[in-house]
Design a protein around this motif. Structure first.
Motif, PDB file in Angstrom:
ATOM      1  N   UNK A   1       5.843   0.432  -2.776  1.00 34.99           N
ATOM      2  CA  UNK A   1       5.826   1.840  -3.170  1.00 34.99           C
ATOM      3  C   UNK A   1       5.303   2.722  -2.044  1.00 34.99           C
ATOM      4  N   UNK A   2       4.257   2.251  -1.392  1.00 31.93           N
ATOM      5  CA  UNK A   2       3.656   3.047  -0.327  1.00 31.93           C
ATOM      6  C   UNK A   2       4.566   3.150   0.886  1.00 31.93           C
ATOM      7  N   UNK A   3       5.411   2.145   1.121  1.00 28.37           N
ATOM      8  CA  UNK A   3       6.260   2.108   2.309  1.00 28.37           C
ATOM      9  C   UNK A   3       7.558   2.892   2.151  1.00 28.37           C
ATOM     10  N   UNK A   4       7.794   3.499   1.007  1.00 31.39           N
ATOM     11  CA  UNK A   4       8.964   4.351   0.854  1.00 31.39           C
ATOM     12  C   UNK A   4       8.873   5.522   1.826  1.00 31.39           C
ATOM     13  N   UNK A   5       9.998   6.130   2.223  1.00 30.72           N
ATOM     14  CA  UNK A   5       9.958   7.245   3.184  1.00 30.72           C
ATOM     15  C   UNK A   5       8.965   8.323   2.808  1.00 30.72           C
TER      16      UNK A   5
END
Length: 484
Positions: free
Chosen positions: A257-261
């Motif tokens: 979730x955190x690594x989404x754009x």
């Protein structure tokens, strides 16, 4: 599964068992496929022998040729591996095995890497079969193609997403290539086309977002299972690891979730809140907000139908006219504004935008507005359009060229006629030689290539088989386009 009812008693709890939330889990069954686990090789041999005795008591046999074992992690120092044996026959040690459709690998950092590879290969085969139908039924329409994608390709691209979280980029990149390939071919675009129109014009959700939404829904389903279910014990154990900031399934979910754009942060990871529908609705809504790169106000007013919106021009029945509109929307055409962005064909160096002049008038930049809204070319088109609806007369002399193109593409009543017009214009330009200004001219007057996004080395080394995946700039364009 009545014949497995007494297996729990036959395979007794062992000191080397795996424990999830304080519960020993040493074996699972799916139909007649049995998987045994242990933290040591000795413990695994004891379980295998116990399972063999149970089979013999119940007049069954173990198929040694189909039985294999895997080892995860390194070999302990000073320990020597010995073979596992069933009724005197040695069990093969393998580095890869498929169980319940999921491929596990013990020799790679990502234990699901081969699963991604296998699903990408299958999805590509299905996509190729779908497009082979065009030899028998003609060119697929966008609506039919999207339905076939959802029914036949998407299941392969999302299979196992609840287990194999997209922690490593290499795996999800393989699957995204298949999705991009399918949509490009459906819209009649080349490998150089932008990826954003593939999603904004068809309403198909980018794969990484679709997979994470499925994971969130599955997670809440598991969190609400009764404690006697193995999956509930596994989720509880993963939450305990997350509280201790130790890597586990929940920690991987938070990382994905955190690594989404546009990073998504869950409001809480409290076990009680996770079971509520409100928590799921909030996180999924934040994922959609991330998809639109923070355009919160537009998303608050958007309905579910808006998220699956399809551009009106995709319904144009004539394949050539529809592909012309597709080339227009994605800038995948042969006008100078796009072609010379990559190079002038001599030194393969980008040409400044202001020097990408029209091949006919040689005075203005040859972009989409100039090519499609020239008076000499559009007279017949506007005359026919005025005859259909007088409301279009106000757009004839407007200076907002891109606004006019947007209105024409958004109208179901005129987009078919506009598609024919665009096809004729593109054919006219494709049949004429492009005008190239001498490089010494614009270099002498201090021309710039600030808007050229391809450098010399990039153009020369560009791989025709490469697939451009979504990056931060693409997602900003996606947000501005209004894809909800």
């Amino acid at each position: 599964m009545c014949f497995f009812a007494d297996l729990e008693a036959a395979i007794a709890e062992d000191v080397d068992d795996l424990y999830l939330a304080g519960r020993a889990i040493s074996h699972v069954e799916q139909a007649d496929d049995v998987a045994l686990w242990s933290t040591t090789l000795d413990g695994l041999q004891r379980k295998l022998s116990a399972f063999f005795e149970w089979c013999r008591t119940n007049f069954m046999t173990i198929s040694v040729s189909k039985t294999e074992w895997m080892m995860f992690g390194g070999i302990p120092t000073g320990r020597r591996l010995f073979p596992l044996v069933v009724n005197g026959s040695q069990v093969a040690l393998v580095a890869q095995y498929k169980y319940v459709g999921i491929v596990f690998t013990s020799t790679k950092r990502d234990i699901f890497y081969e699963h991604y590879v296998a699903k990408a290969v299958k999805a590509m085969r299905v996509a190729s079969v779908i497009f082979s139908l065009e030899n028998h039924v003609g060119v697929l329409t966008v609506a039919v193609g999207c339905r076939l994608y959802q029914a036949c390709v998407d299941p392969h691209l999302t299979f196992g997403s609840e287990v194999a979280l997209d922690v490593h980029k290499a795996g999800i990149a393989r699957l995204e290539r298949v999705q991009v390939y399918f949509l490009r071919r459906l819209l009649g675009l080349t490998k150089r086309s932008k990826t954003i129109p593939l999603f904004t014009e068809t309403g198909v959700m980018p794969l990484r977002y679709r997979r994470i939404v499925l994971v969130l829904r599955y997670a809440q389903y598991v969190w609400n299972l009764p404690e006697r279910v193995f999956a509930a014990s596994g989720m509880k154990d993963s939450l305990d690891l997350h509280r201790q900031r130790v890597q586990g399934w929940v920690m991987d979910l938070e990382y994905v979730l955190y690594r989404l754009p546009c990073s998504v942060v869950a409001p809480t990871w409290d076990a009680g809140a996770l079971k509520t529908k409100e928590w799921l609705a909030e996180v999924v809504d934040r994922v959609y907000r991330s998809l639109c790169f923070g355009v919160a106000k537009a998303l608050d007013a958007a309905s579910k139908e808006t998220r699956s919106w399809t551009a009106p021009w995709t319904g144009v029945q004539n394949p050539e006219h529809r592909r012309a509109l597709s080339r227009l929307v994605s800038s995948n055409h042969r006008l100078a504004v796009e072609v010379l962005r990559r190079g002038d064909g001599q030194r393969r160096r980008p040409v400044p935008r202001e020097w990408r002049l029209c091949r006919f008038c040689r005075e203005e930049v040859e972009d989409e507005v100039h090519a499609l809204l020239l008076v000499s070319l559009r007279a017949g088109f506007w005359t026919e359009l005025d005859g259909r609806d007088a409301g279009w007369r106000g757009l004839r002399d407007t200076r907002e060229g891109f606004f006019v193109l947007h209105m024409l593409l958004s109208s179901e009543r005129v987009c078919a006629r506009f598609g024919r017009f665009v096809s004729e214009v593109f054919a006219l330009f494709d049949g004429s030689v492009m005008f190239l200004v001498a490089r010494s001219l614009y270099e002498h007057v201090g021309g710039t290539v600030a808007d050229a996004d391809v450098e010399d080395d990039d153009v020369e080394a560009e791989d025709e088989d490469s697939v451009e995946l979504l990056d931060a700039d693409d997602y900003m364009a996606l947000a501005l386009r209004g894809f909800g």
